[in-house]
Design an enzyme around this catalytic site. Structure first.
Site, PDB file in Angstrom:
ATOM      1  N   GLU A 241      46.650  -2.763  51.915  1.00  0.00           N
ATOM      2  CA  GLU A 241      47.460  -2.411  50.749  1.00  0.00           C
ATOM      3  C   GLU A 241      48.882  -2.070  51.184  1.00  0.00           C
ATOM      4  O   GLU A 241      49.111  -1.057  51.849  1.00  0.00           O
ATOM      5  CB  GLU A 241      46.830  -1.230  50.015  1.00  0.00           C
TER       6      GLU A 241
ATOM      7  N   HIS B 235      51.450   3.060  54.891  1.00  0.00           N
ATOM      8  CA  HIS B 235      51.703   4.383  55.452  1.00  0.00           C
ATOM      9  C   HIS B 235      51.046   4.585  56.817  1.00  0.00           C
ATOM     10  O   HIS B 235      51.218   5.633  57.433  1.00  0.00           O
ATOM     11  CB  HIS B 235      51.250   5.445  54.456  1.00  0.00           C
TER      12      HIS B 235
ATOM     13  N   ASN C 260      44.261   6.481  56.455  1.00  0.00           N
ATOM     14  CA  ASN C 260      45.629   6.982  56.625  1.00  0.00           C
ATOM     15  C   ASN C 260      45.675   8.494  56.599  1.00  0.00           C
ATOM     16  O   ASN C 260      46.544   9.113  57.215  1.00  0.00           O
ATOM     17  CB  ASN C 260      46.526   6.431  55.509  1.00  0.00           C
TER      18      ASN C 260
ATOM     19  N   ASP D  29      48.139  13.842  56.499  1.00  0.00           N
ATOM     20  CA  ASP D  29      48.428  12.541  57.093  1.00  0.00           C
ATOM     21  C   ASP D  29      48.014  12.481  58.558  1.00  0.00           C
ATOM     22  O   ASP D  29      48.498  13.252  59.389  1.00  0.00           O
ATOM     23  CB  ASP D  29      49.922  12.237  56.965  1.00  0.00           C
TER      24      ASP D  29
ATOM     25  N   ARG E 153      38.845  -3.531  52.660  1.00  0.00           N
ATOM     26  CA  ARG E 153      40.195  -3.327  52.132  1.00  0.00           C
ATOM     27  C   ARG E 153      40.742  -2.089  52.830  1.00  0.00           C
ATOM     28  O   ARG E 153      40.085  -1.044  52.857  1.00  0.00           O
ATOM     29  CB  ARG E 153      40.157  -3.091  50.626  1.00  0.00           C
TER      30      ARG E 153
ATOM     31  N   ASP F 201      43.102   0.801  52.726  1.00  0.00           N
ATOM     32  CA  ASP F 201      43.914   1.598  51.824  1.00  0.00           C
ATOM     33  C   ASP F 201      45.171   2.092  52.542  1.00  0.00           C
ATOM     34  O   ASP F 201      45.138   2.485  53.705  1.00  0.00           O
ATOM     35  CB  ASP F 201      43.085   2.791  51.335  1.00  0.00           C
TER      36      ASP F 201
END
Length: 710
Positions: free
Chosen positions: A497, A467, A343, A433, A461, A463
């Protein structure tokens, strides 16, 4: 972590993707190596002596039977002696193709043809012929005897053999790393030499811990002196049927464990205990410094969630150590999963330049950070002076990826958890970002995922999925599927997540919200060509477990699409509000109550109120009351390795402790003294609850190698 350049330079990204590990026979076309700008390269393993490739690049098929393939000239990855041939298409960007032997016998992927839609190096093994024996004489005798070269993922293979009179004592003789440049040790080749006049041999291999490669029960045979090569036939993960080929099982999150310790844990315990897999901390290169503490801490744990590049070098080990660990775990029946951070990159101001900001009447300054592989990286936050890499004023640049200024969203504060624009484009706690709406950024992320799968990971996974956003996540996974030949690996799983609470309507329950990670994200997956079978492998981490599930009041998606766990690594921080578990769960290092925590871990596996298929157990370490929370791996220890030359003080130290301890018990918290690995996953009550859930019988401490008094 909970998250509530020019076109010419872009071509350089392909050179940063290392050749992917050859982990067994491919069932169809598989991307072995991303594009290096030279087009498409097809490697085909077959028993035919002169195979043809018949293809179309979009304008029409070649005249049957097509073009003759040439013997492979890549002796390391695709030895011609093992039946590998190649064909190169320098200008092709897409390809549909089949093979034949020139005499009317075809290999057409069960009438579906083979299809490639991206440049790079692709590998296939024939389904219409039998490739040559896995034991091949590559050089006739030179009078020095018989020499066996073996390629494997094992770190210390043994050869167990019979020269005609008797077998060696099991496990046999330890092989040495290859010294022959034709079969380099860097890609897993080992050797064992038999001096003249040895001229024949029957042999098998093993990893020294009971895992054997015996040529599918036929043994290997060398019938003369000379140089023989063997490529391992034992790269698959062998697990009980209850684990459904990697689609059901327990995964241990070994938080803060170095790679070498994880490899030892796989060999000593995890496979015996019956755990399906292990999740590791982000393996990509991230912020690391020995000279500039963060609030007195040397390298706090969250630095590993601030990536510098997608190179697989971490404070927990090198790429070579990572590869060796994965193969050790796989050979012991344990799959490995990566924590993928895509992200964002580092925090603004956390880079290799000097920085300053006003604090009252003072001007606070701090210096350069580094990373595990010393890749350069630059932000423009709090920075003054010129960028050493470009000579220009500061800008967002991560050359080792490469990402440049336009690959990031502009600075936007994230202060609303119900505004999709802020959720997707905001700089959460100042983290730079990534603009995942851009095709280039999506491609680079998907290529990173390919590298993870290529080195041996079985999944990841994701993360901060909340977002990244459903549209961008769907596109990234669509590219991954495309790069993997049109489908995801059979044993692949991922879990994203998505922390939610009061914003559940936006994120989950209201399918028309425009920012929905349940049915909305599934629709994006389907729109990007992902099959229903593969969508089932793409799961959501259940932040509503154990107190509020299902958060919409009913199961919008089947419960099998969710991954659950008791405590997670983010909850360990003081003040963390990432999940509200109330009295339905326990954070071990906060509650400091082993019996309470154990009961919730056992319940994780024994409850029958939903059809969860993947369950995660956190095995972490205890924090100090003064705030010391870095990994106990040595890189957060103030007493050893800290560089005081910049005039800084390291005042909040996490001493080194070895993560792996042979025969250890579970819950090794030592009255919750700081810096102690908890080893929750070794608790016998939890192990047996887990084993019952996947259909395995109960075990004793001795059965799983626990020798200490627990």
């Amino acid at each position: 972590m909970s998250r509530t350049a020019s076109s010419g330079s872009r071509l350089a990204i392909s050179t940063l993707l290392a050749a992917l590990l050859l982990v067994g026979v491919a069932n169809a076309q598989t991307l072995f190596k991303a594009s290096d700008g030279t087009g498409m390269h097809v490697f085909y393993r077959t028993g035919w002596t002169a195979p043809f490739i018949h293809y179309t690049t979009g304008s029409g098929w070649t005249t049957s039977p097509g073009y003759t393939m040439t013997a492979s000239n890549d002796s390391t990855n695709f030895p011609a002696a093992l039946g590998w041939f190649r064909y190169d298409l320098p200008a092709a960007t897409s390809l549909e193709f089949v093979f034949n032997n020139g005499n009317g016998v075809w290999d057409n992927n069960a009438n579906a043809n083979y299809k490639i839609s991206v440049a790079g190096t692709w590998q296939l093994t024939s389904t219409a012929s039998t490739p040559p024996s896995t034991t091949v004489l590559t050089a006739a005798s030179d009078g020095t005897g018989l020499h066996v070269y073996f390629q494997t993922g094992w770190t210390a293979p043994y050869i167990h053999y019979n020269t005609g009179s008797a077998w060696t004592t099991s496990p046999g003789k330890l092989m040495a790393a290859s010294s022959d440049s034709t079969y380099p040790a860097s890609v897993g080749w080992f050797q064992y030499d038999f001096a003249a006049p040895q001229a024949s041999l029957t042999f098998v291999f093993n990893n020294g811990n009971g895992v054997w490669d015996n040529n599918n029960n036929a043994n290997y045979v060398a019938s003369s002196a000379g140089k023989w090569i063997v490529m391992s036939t034992n790269n698959a993960v062998t697990q009980p049927s209850g684990m459904k080929g990697g689609q059901k099982g327990a995964i241990v999150d070994l938080f803060g464990w170095p790679y070498d310790d994880i490899a030892q844990e796989c060999s000593d315990f995890l496979g015996k205990a019956g755990y399906m897999g292990v999740k590791i901390n982000p393996p990509q290169e991230s912020v690391l410094t020995d000279a500039w503490p963060q609030s007195g801490q040397r390298n706090p744990w969250y630095f590993v969630y601030q990536p510098v590049s997608y190179r697989l070098y971490s404070r927990l080990g090198t790429r070579a150590q990572l590869r060796a660990m994965i193969q050790t775990c796989r050979s012991n029946g344990v799959r490995v999963y990566a924590d993928a951070v895509v992200n964002h990159m580092t925090g603004g101001g956390n880079d290799i330049l000097s920085h300053r900001y006003a604090s009252g009447s003072s001007c606070v300054t701090w210096g350069a950070k580094s990373s595990a592989k010393q890749s350069p990286y630059y932000t423009h936050s709090y920075t003054y002076g010129a960028n050493d890499y470009t000579g220009a004023r500061p800008a967002l640049e991560y050359p080792a990826v490469p990402f440049g200024p336009t690959d990031f969203h502009c600075e936007r504060t994230l202060n609303s958890w119900t505004d999709p624009l802020q959720l997707e484009t905001g700089w959460l706690v100042g983290l730079t970002d990534l603009n995942t709406e851009k095709t280039y950024v999506r491609e680079r992320i998907a290529q990173y995922f390919v590298d993870l799968l290529g080195i041996g990971f079985s999944g990841l996974r994701l993360d901060a999925l909340k977002h990244i956003g459903p549209v961008d996540a769907g596109a990234i996974y669509g590219l991954l599927s495309k790069y993997m030949g049109g489908s995801l690996p059979a044993d692949f799983i991922s879990w994203g997540e998505v922390i939610m609470g009061g914003e559940a309507s936006l994120l989950a329950c209201d399918s028309s919200s425009g920012y929905n990670f349940y049915t909305g994200l599934d629709a994006e997956y389907a729109a990007n060509g992902i099959s229903a079978t593969d969508i089932a492998k793409l799961k959501i981490w259940s932040s509503d477990y154990p107190k509020e599930f299902p958060i919409c009041g009913s199961w919008i998606l089947p419960s099998s699409r969710f991954v659950i766990q008791n405590d997670d690594h983010d909850q360990q921080n003081d003040g963390s509000s990432s999940r509200d578990m109330g009295d339905s769960g326990s954070v071990l290092i906060k509650d400091k109550d082993v019996a309470k925590h154990r009961s919730f871990e056992v319940s994780l596996f024994s409850r029958t109120d939903a059809d969860w298929q993947i369950k995660v157990v956190l095995s972490s370490y205890t924090f100090f009351s003064n705030g010391a929370a870095g990994f106990p791996d040595g890189y957060s220890d103030c007493s050893s390795g800290f560089d005081s030359s910049q005039g800084q003080s390291c005042t909040i130290s996490m001493p080194y402790e070895k993560a792996f301890v042979a025969g250890s018990c579970g819950y090794t918290v030592e009255s919750f003294a700081g810096g102690k690995y908890t080893r929750v996953h070794r608790d016998l009550s939890i192990v047996n609850a887990m084993r019952s859930w996947v259909g395995l019988s109960s075990v004793s401490l001795a059965d799983i190698g626990i020798t200490k008094s627990c």
